[in-house]
Design an enzyme around this catalytic site. Sequence first.
Site, PDB file in Angstrom:
ATOM      1  N   ASP A 177      -5.042 -34.627  16.139  1.00  0.00           N
ATOM      2  CA  ASP A 177      -5.133 -33.563  17.139  1.00  0.00           C
ATOM      3  C   ASP A 177      -5.547 -34.114  18.495  1.00  0.00           C
ATOM      4  O   ASP A 177      -5.169 -33.562  19.534  1.00  0.00           O
ATOM      5  CB  ASP A 177      -6.143 -32.498  16.689  1.00  0.00           C
ATOM      6  CG  ASP A 177      -5.788 -31.928  15.336  1.00  0.00           C
ATOM      7  OD1 ASP A 177      -4.691 -31.374  15.208  1.00  0.00           O
ATOM      8  OD2 ASP A 177      -6.598 -32.051  14.399  1.00  0.00           O
ATOM      9  N   GLU A 201      -7.713 -34.434  10.539  1.00  0.00           N
ATOM     10  CA  GLU A 201      -6.777 -33.382  10.921  1.00  0.00           C
ATOM     11  C   GLU A 201      -7.469 -32.017  10.949  1.00  0.00           C
ATOM     12  O   GLU A 201      -8.132 -31.622   9.988  1.00  0.00           O
ATOM     13  CB  GLU A 201      -5.619 -33.343   9.921  1.00  0.00           C
ATOM     14  CG  GLU A 201      -4.467 -32.492  10.335  1.00  0.00           C
ATOM     15  CD  GLU A 201      -3.670 -33.117  11.464  1.00  0.00           C
ATOM     16  OE1 GLU A 201      -3.151 -32.350  12.300  1.00  0.00           O
ATOM     17  OE2 GLU A 201      -3.563 -34.356  11.525  1.00  0.00           O
TER      18      GLU A 201
END
Length: 532
Positions: free
Chosen positions: A257, A233
């Site tokens: 992401d 992350e």
Amino acid sequence: MKRGFDVLRDKALNRSITFSRRDRDRLGLRGLLPHRVATDRQMVQRVMDNLQRLPRDIDRYMLLSSLQERNQRLFYQVIDAHVDTILPLIYTPTVGEACREFSHMARDPKGFFITPDDRGSIRRILANWPRKDIRVIVVTDGERILGLGDLGANGMGIPVGKLALYTACAGIDPEKCLPVTLDVGTNNDALRKDLLYLGYPRRRLTGNAYFTLVDEFVSAAQSRYPDALIQFEDFLTPNAYALLNRYRQRALCFNDDIQGTAAVALAGVYSSTRITNLRFTDLNIMFLGAGSAATGIADLMTAAFVDEGLTVDEARRHLSFVDVNGLVVKSRTDLLEHNLPYAHEMRPLGFVDAIEAIRPHVLIGATGAPGTFTQAVVGKMSSINQRPALFALSNPTSRAECTAEQAYAWSGGRALFASGSPFGPVAFGETMFHPAQGNNVYVFPGIGLGALACRARTLPDELFLTAARTLAGLVRRPHLDKGSLYPPLRDIRKISLAIAASVATQAYAMNLAREARPRNVRASVEAMMYRP
């Protein structure tokens, strides 16, 4: 068995004044609590009343964070009962401000910190974490927190928040979650000079030293927690891709992401075609921004086009990118490796000129640069499309490429709008629009739950494609009529269950599962879900 104050000080056991008279006797709590026995509903209402009294969202974040530290069960009951209100407080957009202020408002420690000083000892020190049966790890190195940049150790708010969403939205047992920050330093000079900064006060580790430290962490995590899913992350784009490519074939892991954002965006694009009546394979899609989020979306869309019968080269011709230096074309010499497959044989163009030349049906922003969907941009998209699709995905709200109100006003109420952070209803003319938030929370909890249910070995792109199609299939006509490209967040546990069942079913079909297939996959997944 714990008794007395030890029960009240254990966040997993504490039920505060909802303990029954019988439990108060059994657990040695008589005299330690006031006379009244409250109901769960009353406790939830108390929390909501206290939230409403506070002046700022960051104060509400702190109240909820404190509640999570004291009474885990009540914390998740509050989210379950008021998910639309609470999600923006415990994650985007408020978590961005919480990360900025992390070192200045430090409370009880949450999460596990690993620094370069821990090299050679990571497996051993992981034993200091009190829970042994860990199933989900969210890890960041704090270098690209939301659209806010390098926040170093302050980025711990992200894995803590993501794991709260795993529990609230998909029923992952909070006792089986581990938030991790690889505190490898920060290049944020202001942080390093801040006397209250809690992180490793040196410039960032880079190169081989960085990657070997991450290698040691991943190996240690797999050794200690062999059934755990690792979610990467908020890593800087080059590192995000390098780490995903390094581990995706040999670990149960993904990068939210890149892959989570991709699945949510693809689902929204699928939904948009039900309004525009365009075939998915006829769409031209343009990205503003060429980082990990945008390229991850394009990679999954390429897979979706190929699944519809196009070749890879044909699929990529439907996808174009504009970054800070203009249209991504083959003649440019400043492109990174992940951009090269999407560089077209065209002359260099600026953003608005590129829209005129390529005539995209869908515009997706993943820039972290607010206001980049200008009135000229929205106007140009509206001049070439009856219903232009605009995805302003950058977080937090202050970084969105445009607001919902701007999208509707500048398009004459014709835009199909989605954003990464929440916007409220917008009135335009006689119509009240309810734009849906294209937030990763729609998919990553369900993907994680599905992967854990079947004990998947890896998470290939096919599973994210399955998640996107499942999510899009849950959008009903009344949602579309209100301008929502996603189903309502209040149904998030049902959404996560549907995605988890689809992902697990696909994993079984692809022989990725280590668990024997149950007779009823959905029922088996649902039986795993933690209920507060």
